[in-house]
Design a protein around this motif. Structure first.
Motif, PDB file in Angstrom:
ATOM      1  N   PRO A  74      -1.840  -6.764 -15.280  1.00  0.00           N
ATOM      2  CA  PRO A  74      -1.903  -7.215 -16.678  1.00  0.00           C
ATOM      3  C   PRO A  74      -3.326  -7.421 -17.196  1.00  0.00           C
ATOM      4  O   PRO A  74      -3.552  -7.387 -18.404  1.00  0.00           O
ATOM      5  CB  PRO A  74      -1.127  -8.541 -16.650  1.00  0.00           C
ATOM      6  N   CYS A  75      -4.301  -7.617 -16.275  1.00  0.00           N
ATOM      7  CA  CYS A  75      -5.685  -7.798 -16.730  1.00  0.00           C
ATOM      8  C   CYS A  75      -6.319  -6.470 -17.146  1.00  0.00           C
ATOM      9  O   CYS A  75      -7.449  -6.450 -17.640  1.00  0.00           O
ATOM     10  CB  CYS A  75      -6.522  -8.465 -15.639  1.00  0.00           C
ATOM     11  N   GLY A  76      -5.602  -5.373 -16.920  1.00  0.00           N
ATOM     12  CA  GLY A  76      -6.107  -4.059 -17.297  1.00  0.00           C
ATOM     13  C   GLY A  76      -6.654  -3.240 -16.152  1.00  0.00           C
ATOM     14  O   GLY A  76      -7.019  -2.079 -16.328  1.00  0.00           O
ATOM     15  N   THR A  77      -6.697  -3.821 -14.961  1.00  0.00           N
ATOM     16  CA  THR A  77      -7.211  -3.110 -13.791  1.00  0.00           C
ATOM     17  C   THR A  77      -6.148  -2.175 -13.217  1.00  0.00           C
ATOM     18  O   THR A  77      -4.979  -2.548 -13.108  1.00  0.00           O
ATOM     19  CB  THR A  77      -7.629  -4.118 -12.700  1.00  0.00           C
ATOM     20  N   VAL A  78      -6.562  -0.974 -12.855  1.00  0.00           N
ATOM     21  CA  VAL A  78      -5.670  -0.023 -12.201  1.00  0.00           C
ATOM     22  C   VAL A  78      -6.000   0.000 -10.718  1.00  0.00           C
ATOM     23  O   VAL A  78      -7.159   0.180 -10.320  1.00  0.00           O
ATOM     24  CB  VAL A  78      -5.809   1.393 -12.793  1.00  0.00           C
ATOM     25  N   LEU A  79      -4.978  -0.212  -9.880  1.00  0.00           N
ATOM     26  CA  LEU A  79      -5.163  -0.295  -8.440  1.00  0.00           C
ATOM     27  C   LEU A  79      -4.419   0.834  -7.742  1.00  0.00           C
ATOM     28  O   LEU A  79      -3.256   1.098  -8.052  1.00  0.00           O
ATOM     29  CB  LEU A  79      -4.653  -1.642  -7.920  1.00  0.00           C
ATOM     30  N   ARG A  80      -5.088   1.489  -6.810  1.00  0.00           N
ATOM     31  CA  ARG A  80      -4.462   2.530  -6.001  1.00  0.00           C
ATOM     32  C   ARG A  80      -3.953   1.893  -4.713  1.00  0.00           C
ATOM     33  O   ARG A  80      -4.702   1.239  -3.992  1.00  0.00           O
ATOM     34  CB  ARG A  80      -5.454   3.651  -5.704  1.00  0.00           C
ATOM     35  N   ILE A  81      -2.660   2.081  -4.412  1.00  0.00           N
ATOM     36  CA  ILE A  81      -2.036   1.481  -3.237  1.00  0.00           C
ATOM     37  C   ILE A  81      -2.242   2.403  -2.039  1.00  0.00           C
ATOM     38  O   ILE A  81      -1.883   3.589  -2.096  1.00  0.00           O
ATOM     39  CB  ILE A  81      -0.537   1.236  -3.473  1.00  0.00           C
ATOM     40  N   PRO A  82      -2.828   1.917  -0.936  1.00  0.00           N
ATOM     41  CA  PRO A  82      -3.066   2.781   0.229  1.00  0.00           C
ATOM     42  C   PRO A  82      -1.768   3.354   0.794  1.00  0.00           C
ATOM     43  O   PRO A  82      -0.747   2.672   0.868  1.00  0.00           O
ATOM     44  CB  PRO A  82      -3.739   1.841   1.237  1.00  0.00           C
ATOM     45  N   VAL A  83      -1.834   4.616   1.178  1.00  0.00           N
ATOM     46  CA  VAL A  83      -0.686   5.338   1.728  1.00  0.00           C
ATOM     47  C   VAL A  83      -1.031   5.826   3.129  1.00  0.00           C
ATOM     48  O   VAL A  83      -2.149   6.305   3.367  1.00  0.00           O
ATOM     49  CB  VAL A  83      -0.307   6.532   0.827  1.00  0.00           C
ATOM     50  N   ARG A  84      -0.082   5.676   4.046  1.00  0.00           N
ATOM     51  CA  ARG A  84      -0.290   6.146   5.420  1.00  0.00           C
ATOM     52  C   ARG A  84      -0.313   7.666   5.419  1.00  0.00           C
ATOM     53  O   ARG A  84       0.619   8.313   4.926  1.00  0.00           O
ATOM     54  CB  ARG A  84       0.817   5.623   6.325  1.00  0.00           C
TER      55      ARG A  84
END
Length: 238
Positions: A74-84
């Protein structure tokens, strides 16, 4: 559905991210395997290749390219989730042809010959594609309100389509955008182009089972890959 805790490094909010599952061509729901306890990566700049990850189907061992899991805080940050990453090892067995989800069979009655309309403008190209989709058996073919900016030129019951009337071959990005839209809508995607397709765009469509057609100025679409051949043979179903 796998879920992992994610903390935003900017505002310190905690989230629970659940990865979406996509259908493998064999029909098995497949999702990117998330890495627990690994910090999410802040996305600043991205390239088109950054948004894809390789995922191996647990049922048929086919390796597919799926969207990279990401979370928008919601703060506007885009996060990439680590994938195995996919483990290295012997090459998986070749998938049984056809390497895409078969379309429903059409009614036993043969279709009459298609009557094309002459294409003089981009508007005509969309209209000609709409006539062809109706001829294939799709119901209520029409133009969406959002227009081509959304990556969709035509909608029907269980279908979305894109029509590229430019003078350059259709790009990989255009094909992938339509495919993702079709996945999100649980619909069949169909692409029409007047100038053909770039090599990588054609390869991607073949890999994900997206029907590709080219049209000349007479308005007669021609299938250019196996999924399109099957669609012409089977029609849209009842």
């Amino acid at each position: 559905m796998e879920s992992v805790p994610v903390r935003c490094p900017v505002c310190s909010r905690d989230h629970a991210y659940s990865t979406p599952a996509y259908p493998c061509p064999c029909g098995t729901p497949t999702a990117p395997p998330l890495v627990r306890d690994a910090p999410a990566v802040l996305v600043g700049h991205r390239s088109w290749n950054d948004v894809w990850v390789t995922v191996r189907c647990a049922s048929c061992e086919r390796e597919n390219q799926w969207p990279q899991p990401e979370l928008c805080c919601p703060c506007g940050t885009v996060l990439r989730i680590p994938v195995r990453p996919v483990a290295t090892g012997p090459a998986p067995a070749a998938p049984v042809s056809p390497a895409h989800i078969p379309l429903p069979r059409t009614a036993a009655h043969p279709r009459p010959a298609f009557r094309p309309m002459t294409i003089r403008t981009g508007h005509d190209a969309v209209s000609a594609a709409g006539l062809y989709l109706t001829w294939l058996g799709f119901r209520d073919v029409g133009r969406p309100g959002a227009g081509p900016a959304s990556g969709i030129d035509l909608r029907a019951d269980g279908l979305i389509a894109r029509v590229d009337s430019s003078t350059r071959p259709t790009t990989l990005r255009a094909v992938e955008t339509l495919w993702l839209n079709a996945l999100g809508a649980s619909a069949t995607g169909v692409f029409f182009s007047l100038a053909g397709y770039a090599t990588d765009a054609r390869a991607r469509a073949d890999g994900v089972g997206l029907p590709l057609f080219v049209m000349d100025l007479t308005g007669a679409p021609r299938p250019v890959n196996s999924p399109a051949d099957e669609l012409v043979t089977t029609g849209a179903g009842a």
